[in-house]
Design an enzyme around this catalytic site. Structure first.
Site, PDB file in Angstrom:
ATOM      1  N   CYS A 203       0.830  -1.203   0.000  1.00  0.00           N
ATOM      2  CA  CYS A 203       0.000   0.000   0.000  1.00  0.00           C
ATOM      3  C   CYS A 203       0.864   1.253   0.000  1.00  0.00           C
ATOM      4  O   CYS A 203       1.830   1.353   0.753  1.00  0.00           O
ATOM      5  CB  CYS A 203      -0.969   0.073   1.166  1.00  0.00           C
ATOM      6  SG  CYS A 203      -2.096  -1.311   1.253  1.00  0.00           S
TER       7      CYS A 203
ATOM      8  N   ASN B 161      -2.151   1.689   5.499  1.00  0.00           N
ATOM      9  CA  ASN B 161      -1.194   0.673   5.070  1.00  0.00           C
ATOM     10  C   ASN B 161      -0.907  -0.185   6.296  1.00  0.00           C
ATOM     11  O   ASN B 161      -0.581   0.357   7.349  1.00  0.00           O
ATOM     12  CB  ASN B 161       0.100   1.353   4.583  1.00  0.00           C
ATOM     13  CG  ASN B 161       1.221   0.372   4.334  1.00  0.00           C
ATOM     14  OD1 ASN B 161       0.970  -0.788   4.000  1.00  0.00           O
ATOM     15  ND2 ASN B 161       2.452   0.814   4.484  1.00  0.00           N
TER      16      ASN B 161
ATOM     17  N   HIS C  73      20.087 -36.099  -4.943  1.00  0.00           N
ATOM     18  CA  HIS C  73      19.304 -36.479  -3.762  1.00  0.00           C
ATOM     19  C   HIS C  73      17.816 -36.221  -3.961  1.00  0.00           C
ATOM     20  O   HIS C  73      17.063 -36.168  -2.997  1.00  0.00           O
ATOM     21  CB  HIS C  73      19.823 -35.732  -2.526  1.00  0.00           C
ATOM     22  CG  HIS C  73      21.249 -36.038  -2.213  1.00  0.00           C
ATOM     23  ND1 HIS C  73      21.662 -37.254  -1.714  1.00  0.00           N
ATOM     24  CD2 HIS C  73      22.381 -35.305  -2.382  1.00  0.00           C
ATOM     25  CE1 HIS C  73      22.969 -37.256  -1.566  1.00  0.00           C
ATOM     26  NE2 HIS C  73      23.438 -36.086  -1.974  1.00  0.00           N
TER      27      HIS C  73
END
Ligand code: M6R
Length: 612
Positions: free
Chosen positions: A2, A100, A507
């Site tokens: 924001c 925000n 692996h």
């Protein structure tokens, strides 16, 4: 997460608000909205989607209004719709709020406010603040600043809030807790924003705000108070870059511009760090030789790309300074029981200086007694402010969501710290420091050389645009480079991409290799090419299973099994990440362009992640 902007002054507010939002759109672009301070009743417009949708919705005959607030959103609570877009208003439509962060106790507040008759119209946490402020303003005889102080005492979470009321529309009130907010001091006008970029065209004078400080701006005044109402002296500073740095400068995207700014960013971060008698100059780390010698362990804390810079730090600092280094994903760090004591030096790496996960981790480390050194690119941001010391990188503003120049400068900063520690602890001779530093000074020209020859790489990239997945392999410092290459590709091209340590391949990951799977192998690895042979074996292993192999190799390196070779200049192994990363940035950039993606604002992301 924001972007927030506020303006009050003689101009028609719509111009600084929309320009400011454009500069802040990197922080979130799910929706955008404004509230203009029309006396008596606010003018509100908000739209889902990018800022362009809001601009398209504004009437041609918009009244000339001299104050307002604007918001660009990265959605947390409530989907990215028109009605969830900010600003949010009280039931009278006279008080507007932008936010925000996250209001953690919003549902409790909502229940209480609904009981008092408030009607909610969105799914956001923010709307509860608009209703709360509305009540508190009435209780405080129309004083919006006092109402904000009272409101903040009732809120939990992280937030920057700006509010405006139609009865005193030239006044804008803001507050911050764990989320950024700066004030811009103009001439007969004032600004507030999440980032100075929003008002850099109008003023270079800024004020940083501390935790829980409430700021009230009018055209002629700025007043800052703490939550008890006591005045706080403004902490003013000068913004050292100009507005050109926040523009594309002829490049098609900010990301491409920022990739090409890397030679300068690296040079600026390195400049003046070695004295005539070969001593590394890092006064800003604020550590005496005695304190440096007493370090028992280093813990690097960071997120995303900055975490990859931290991984390079481990290889460099352990090799040069012989201090054990742990690298931690910030969001994981404080949720276990990390062993921290006064002998622990925490290095927090963050471009923005606002990343909430990193901030929370350093608070945890400080509380446990660790010293915290920040590596940061944003002056006066929260992480440096809360650290014991800060080494600033000099990348300049990084606007594209995908981090490029910030990464290279973070790597350079950790090299400088590594050399300093090695020198003070007597692990490297002055002549070795001299040679390494001088080799680092050659990096900008070498990056330049790579950038001069990227066209064939861009063409090559286009040929892989239909691939379902791309794998990256590296060993030693080539491993974080592989991870960074994969992260860039994920966030920009929305392709499955993974980086592996070459040795791990057998692996499990080798099962992913199918006919035609692109594999990018970073060959330069290990001191004195010690691991080249092993990387070459990895290349053979994936090729034998049908992979199409692209190899990043130094000039002159012997390469077998590659379909394509991308040559980079020769450098000491530990310094190679600064070079080897660059072609991978270009690869991801070109892939995003070819696939028609938004390069600077990739979907679902935000530049500055200010929520946990
Ligand atoms: O501002 P920070 O360096 O703290 O940000 C950390 C990450 O969010 C950031 O590096 C992110 O991973 C980038 N978008 C990657 O390109």
């Amino acid at each position: 997460m924001c972007g927030i902007v506020g303006y009050t002054g003689p101009q028609s507010a719509i111009t600084p608000l929309v320009e400011g939002l454009r500069r802040l759109e990197y922080r979130g672009y799910d929706s955008a909205g404004i509230a203009l301070g029309t006396p008596g009743s606010l003018f509100i417009e908000k739209r889902a989607g990018k800022l362009g949708n809001l601009e398209g919705a504004l009437p041609a005959n918009l009244p000339v209004v001299h104050s307002g607030i604007g918001h660009t959103r990265w959605a947390t609570h409530g989907g990215p719709t028109d009605r969830n877009a900010h600003p949010h208003v009280d039931n009278e439509g006279k008080l507007a709020v932008i936010h925000n962060g996250i209001i953690e106790n919003y549902s409790e507040l909502k229940i209480e406010l609904e009981k008092r008759g408030h009607k909610f119209t969105s799914d956001t946490d923010t709307e509860s603040v608009a209703h709360l402020l509305s009540d508190l303003r009435k209780e405080n005889k129309g004083d919006l600043t006092a109402a904000m102080r009272e409101a903040v005492k009732k809120l939990r979470g992280s937030f920057t809030l700006l509010a405006i009321h139609a009865d005193a529309p030239e006044t804008i009130v803001g507050v911050r807790r764990n989320s950024p907010l700066v004030v811009g001091i103009g001439d007969g006008e004032n600004f507030m924003a999440s980032d100075v970029a929003a008002f850099i065209d109008y003023t270079k004078r800024a004020i940083e705000l501390g935790q829980d400080e409430v700021v009230t701006i009018t055209p002629g005044g700025i007043e800052i108070t703490d939550l008890s109402g006591k005045k706080v002296a403004p902490r003013e500073y000068e913004i050292t870059w100009d507005s050109a740095a926040a523009q594309k400068g002829g490049f098609s995207h900010f990301m491409l511009k920022e990739i090409f700014e890397q030679p300068k960013a690296v040079a600026d971060t390195l400049i003046g760090r070695l004295s005539d008698n070969n001593q590394i100059q890092l006064d800003e780390i604020h550590m005496s030789d005695k304190e440096i010698k007493a370090i028992k362990k280093i813990v690097v804390i960071a997120c995303g790309t900055a975490y990859h810079a931290g991984m390079v730090a481990k290889y460099a600092i352990e090799k040069w300074a012989k201090i054990s280094v742990e690298v931690e994903i910030a969001s994981e760090y404080r949720y276990r029981d990390p062993i921290i004591d006064a002998g622990t030096l925490v290095i927090a790496i963050s471009q923005s200086g606002e990343t909430m996960d990193t901030l929370m981790a350093i608070r945890h480390a400080k509380a446990a007694g660790a010293r915290v050194l920040a590596i940061c690119n944003t002056n006066s941001s929260t992480i440096p402010r809360e650290s014991d010391a800060v080494l600033y990188t000099h990348a300049g503003p990084e606007i594209a969501v995908a981090s490029t120049k910030a990464f290279l400068t973070q790597v350079v900063a950790v090299y400088l710290i590594g050399l300093k520690l090695a020198q003070v602890r007597g692990e490297l001779k002055d002549s070795e420091i001299h040679n390494l530093y001088n080799e680092m000074l050659e990096l900008p020209a070498k990056i330049e050389q790579i950038l001069e020859t990227v066209e064939p790489l861009r063409e090559l990239t286009r040929g892989f645009a239909q691939s379902a997945s791309v794998l990256f392999l590296g060993r030693n410092v080539g491993y974080p480079v592989a991870l960074e290459g994969a992260l860039k590709l994920k966030e920009l091209a929305y392709m499955h991409a993974e980086g592996f340590a070459g040795g791990e391949l057998k692996h499990g990951p080798i099962a992913l290799i199918d006919q035609g799977t692109p594999v990018i192998a970073i060959l330069p690895a290990g001191h004195d090419h010690a691991l080249d042979e092993k990387m070459l074996s990895n290349i053979q292993e994936v090729k034998a299973r049908g992979a199409r192999v692209i190899v990043i190799a130094q000039e002159g390196d012997k390469v077998v099994g590659a379909e394509h070779i991308i040559r980079i200049p020769v450098a000491s192994a530990l310094l190679q990440p600064v070079l080897a990363t660059v072609p991978l940035q270009v690869f991801a950039y070109e892939m995003a362009v070819t696939r028609g993606n938004d390069v600077d604002q990739p979907r679902n992301l935000a530049k500055s992640v200010t929520v946990e």
